[in-house]
Design a protein around this motif. Structure first.
Motif, short mmCIF file in Angstrom:
data_model
loop_
_atom_site.label_atom_id
_atom_site.label_comp_id
_atom_site.label_asym_id
_atom_site.label_seq_id
_atom_site.Cartn_x
_atom_site.Cartn_y
_atom_site.Cartn_z
N ARG A 58 -7.55 1.34 -11.03
CA ARG A 58 -6.62 2.54 -10.42
C ARG A 58 -7.23 3.75 -11.34
NH1 ARG A 58 -5.03 2.87 -6.15
NH2 ARG A 58 -7.13 2.37 -6.23
N PHE B 161 -1.84 -11.00 -7.19
CA PHE B 161 -2.63 -9.95 -6.79
C PHE B 161 -3.95 -10.11 -7.64
CE2 PHE B 161 1.68 -8.48 -7.06
CZ PHE B 161 2.08 -8.01 -5.88
N LYS B 162 -5.15 -9.67 -6.91
CA LYS B 162 -6.15 -9.41 -7.58
C LYS B 162 -6.24 -8.07 -8.33
CE LYS B 162 -8.96 -9.91 -3.78
NZ LYS B 162 -10.29 -10.13 -3.08
N GLN C 292 2.95 -11.28 -14.98
CA GLN C 292 1.59 -10.78 -14.99
C GLN C 292 0.19 -11.52 -15.20
OE1 GLN C 292 1.87 -8.66 -12.79
NE2 GLN C 292 3.52 -7.15 -13.54
N ILE D 268 -0.53 1.73 -5.32
CA ILE D 268 -0.71 0.55 -6.45
C ILE D 268 -1.84 -0.08 -6.45
CG2 ILE D 268 0.57 -1.36 -4.93
CD1 ILE D 268 1.71 -0.72 -8.35
N ARG D 269 -2.39 -0.59 -5.23
CA ARG D 269 -3.80 -1.29 -5.27
C ARG D 269 -4.65 -0.35 -4.24
NH1 ARG D 269 0.30 -4.81 -6.07
NH2 ARG D 269 0.56 -4.78 -3.70
N TYR E 56 -2.96 -1.28 -16.56
CA TYR E 56 -3.53 -1.43 -14.98
C TYR E 56 -2.79 -0.55 -14.11
CZ TYR E 56 0.28 -4.25 -15.04
OH TYR E 56 1.61 -5.08 -15.08
N SER F 147 -6.99 -4.57 -9.52
CA SER F 147 -7.66 -3.65 -8.80
C SER F 147 -7.57 -2.18 -9.60
CB SER F 147 -7.06 -3.35 -7.40
OG SER F 147 -7.26 -2.10 -6.76
N ASP G 103 5.63 -11.71 -10.58
CA ASP G 103 4.39 -11.09 -9.99
C ASP G 103 3.11 -11.58 -10.95
OD1 ASP G 103 5.61 -9.50 -8.01
OD2 ASP G 103 5.60 -7.58 -9.34
N1 5AD Z 1 -4.13 -4.40 -9.71
C1 5AD Z 1 -3.54 -5.39 -9.19
N2 5AD Z 1 -2.32 -5.55 -9.04
C2 5AD Z 1 -1.40 -4.47 -9.42
N3 5AD Z 1 -0.23 -4.44 -9.68
C3 5AD Z 1 0.16 -3.12 -10.28
N4 5AD Z 1 -0.88 -2.81 -10.69
C4 5AD Z 1 -1.93 -3.33 -10.10
C5 5AD Z 1 -3.47 -3.36 -10.20
N5 5AD Z 1 -4.09 -2.09 -10.49
C6 5AD Z 1 0.82 -5.48 -9.34
C7 5AD Z 1 1.76 -6.15 -10.52
C8 5AD Z 1 2.81 -5.40 -10.20
C9 5AD Z 1 3.13 -5.41 -8.61
C10 5AD Z 1 4.07 -4.50 -8.05
O1 5AD Z 1 1.61 -5.09 -8.36
O2 5AD Z 1 1.71 -7.40 -10.33
O3 5AD Z 1 4.02 -6.01 -10.82
#
Ligand code: 5AD
Ligand code: SF4
Length: 458
Positions: free
Chosen positions: A356, A351-352, A282, A56-57, A177, A354, A320
């Protein structure tokens, strides 16, 4: 399926990532045990070493590669390695190049074929390929378009009181993302009959709490063919909540776009449905939400929050949030902060952003420097902590029912969880020490930003 005659076959499995992965692992373990394997606690004891991975990150997948590099030395001992889950699906056969000692690479959409893959691993034969002199390489990577779910009767649940049931796999949303649609494949739901049968079976085994899982749980679409027999997500939720013996039902993760008012009506109507909703937002900025392809506006999101606030019970709301999405301005970030104030969350995973592989946002310009992402994250977390301090204080003096999860011996406290999913630890007189898995009433006496402390009401 074959039962092995060799009782010595052993495996070690380590799981990274979300609840979906944790539950997939329970099903993978059940499958392996049914195929004659025994689970062991250390890599040293294992013939087969498996990682169920998360991508995911960025850091999530790095961890897996580091771990694989650590274990390279074990190859000489004849051990086999397999990579499962999201990194497996994302990196595919590239994993064999990066870690040539890996023999199995399998994404979650292919787990139902695990028994056959295990046979290939054991016999050293790869389907349809000549194997003279070549390293053994078994893959399960081609099932992302499947309509099938990984349904198995051999789930090795670790907790005897609370268990997961996957109701929908995959995701069709393609948020800009997010790697999940690429790693877990297209959305496919189980029939409500099959979900309810599993819930009843769990209740018969003594489970009292069920958590319905899906990457996008409320996008559930019952594939059952019977006229009039199809259930909406809210109907399925209510039906699970009405299974005799089930006292708590949770569900995660919901997408705001698919979040209908009927879910709140179900929570109002069925006491077993927990008064907690995790609804990831988000970002609080419409500009960023649009760039993220989230398919809702701040106003539409707040409308759903208003439904929750109008519910009969006090519904705890969690979320989130991502900071530093490409192009996120100070003004956009200020919108996210003001949303925090407006909603009053009980918890937020922050979360920062990231970048993907494969995701649309990779192509976006205006990346935010890491230091700035870190600063915004800090500001967001500090603000949310202030909000939680105030919110948790309100529970002092209130009595809540908790499920007893265990005991912290060092502190002499029992660990409890409320229907709102809050941790409410408590003391109890030795004469009436509660059993793990039971429900007791606790009066909160002290609050912290993330938990409460109280005394059991006897
Ligand atoms: N970068 C950062 N956070 C992310 N999430 C999902 N993809 C990314 C990413 N590329 C976070 C979202 C999601 C949680 C499970 O992870 O907030 O709801
Ligand atoms: Fe990680 Fe997402 Fe895969 Fe879960 S679905 S393991 S969070 S990448």
């Amino acid at each position: 399926m074959t039962m092995s005659a060799d009782p010595q076959k052993t495996f070690y499995l380590e799981t990274f990532g979300c609840q979906m992965n944790v539950h997939d692992s329970e099903k993978v373990i059940g499958t392996l045990v049914h195929e004659g394997y025994r689970q062991v606690e250390t890599v040293e004891q294992a013939d087969l070493i498996l990682y169920n991975t998360c991508s995911i990150r960025d850091k999530a997948e790095q961890k897996v590669f580091h771990r694989l590099a650590d274990y390279k030395k074990l190859l000489a001992q004849g051990k086999k390695f397999g990579v499962l889950g999201c990194v497996a699906q994302q990196e595919g056969e590239k994993i064999f190049e990066r870690a040539p000692y890996v023999s199995l690479v399998c994404g979650s959409a292919s787990y139902r074929n695990l028994p056959q893959m295990l046979i290939q691993l054991e016999t050293g034969k790869q389907a349809g390929k000549p194997e003279a002199g070549k390293p053994l390489r078994v893959t399960g990577l081609d099932d992302r378009e499947t309509d099938e779910c990984f349904e198995t009767e051999f789930t090795a649940r670790t907790n005897p009181h609370r268990g997961y049931i996957t109701i929908i796999e995959g995701c069709d949303k393609f948020c800009a993302y997010c790697v999940v649609p690429f790693t877990r494949g297209k959305e496919r739901s189980r029939t409500s009959d099959s979900v309810l049968a599993e819930a009843r079976q769990m209740a018969d085994l003594g489970y009292t709490e069920i958590q319905l899982l899906g990457q996008n749980v409320n996008s559930y679409k019952d594939p059952a063919g019977k006229p009039g027999g199809k259930k909406t997500f809210a109907e399925l939720l209510a039906a699970v909540g009405e299974v005799p013996g089930i006292r708590r039902v949770r569900f995660t993760t919901s997408h705001p776009r698919d979040f209908g008012r009927d879910i709140i009506d179900a929570i109002d109507a069925v006491p077993a449905l927990c008064d907690h909703v995790h609804l990831p937002v988000q970002s609080g900025s419409n500009r960023v939400l649009n760039a993220m392809q989230r398919l809702y506006t701040r106003e539409q999101y707040l409308e759903r929050i208003a439904w929750m606030k109008a519910a009969k019970r006090d519904i705890s709301i969690t979320s989130d949030m991502i900071v530093g999405f490409p192009g996120e301005t100070e003004e956009d970030f200020a919108d996210t902060l003001s949303l925090l104030d407006k909603v009053g969350y009980d918890s937020v995973f922050t979360f920062k952003y990231s970048p993907r592989p494969n995701t649309p946002s990779l192509a976006l310009e205006d990346a935010i420097p890491d230091e700035e992402k870190a600063r915004r994250l800090e500001v967001l977390m500090t603000r949310q902590k202030e909000i939680q301090i105030i919110r948790y204080k309100k529970y002092i003096g209130a009595i809540s029912e908790v499920m007893v999860e265990g005991k912290n011996e060092a502190r002499g406290q029992w660990i409890g969880r409320t229907s709102q999913n809050k941790t409410l630890n408590f003391t109890a007189p030795n004469s009436s020490a509660p059993k793990v898995g039971t429900y007791v009433s606790v009066r909160a006496t002290v609050s912290f930003p993330n938990s409460l402390l109280g005394e059991m009401v006897v």
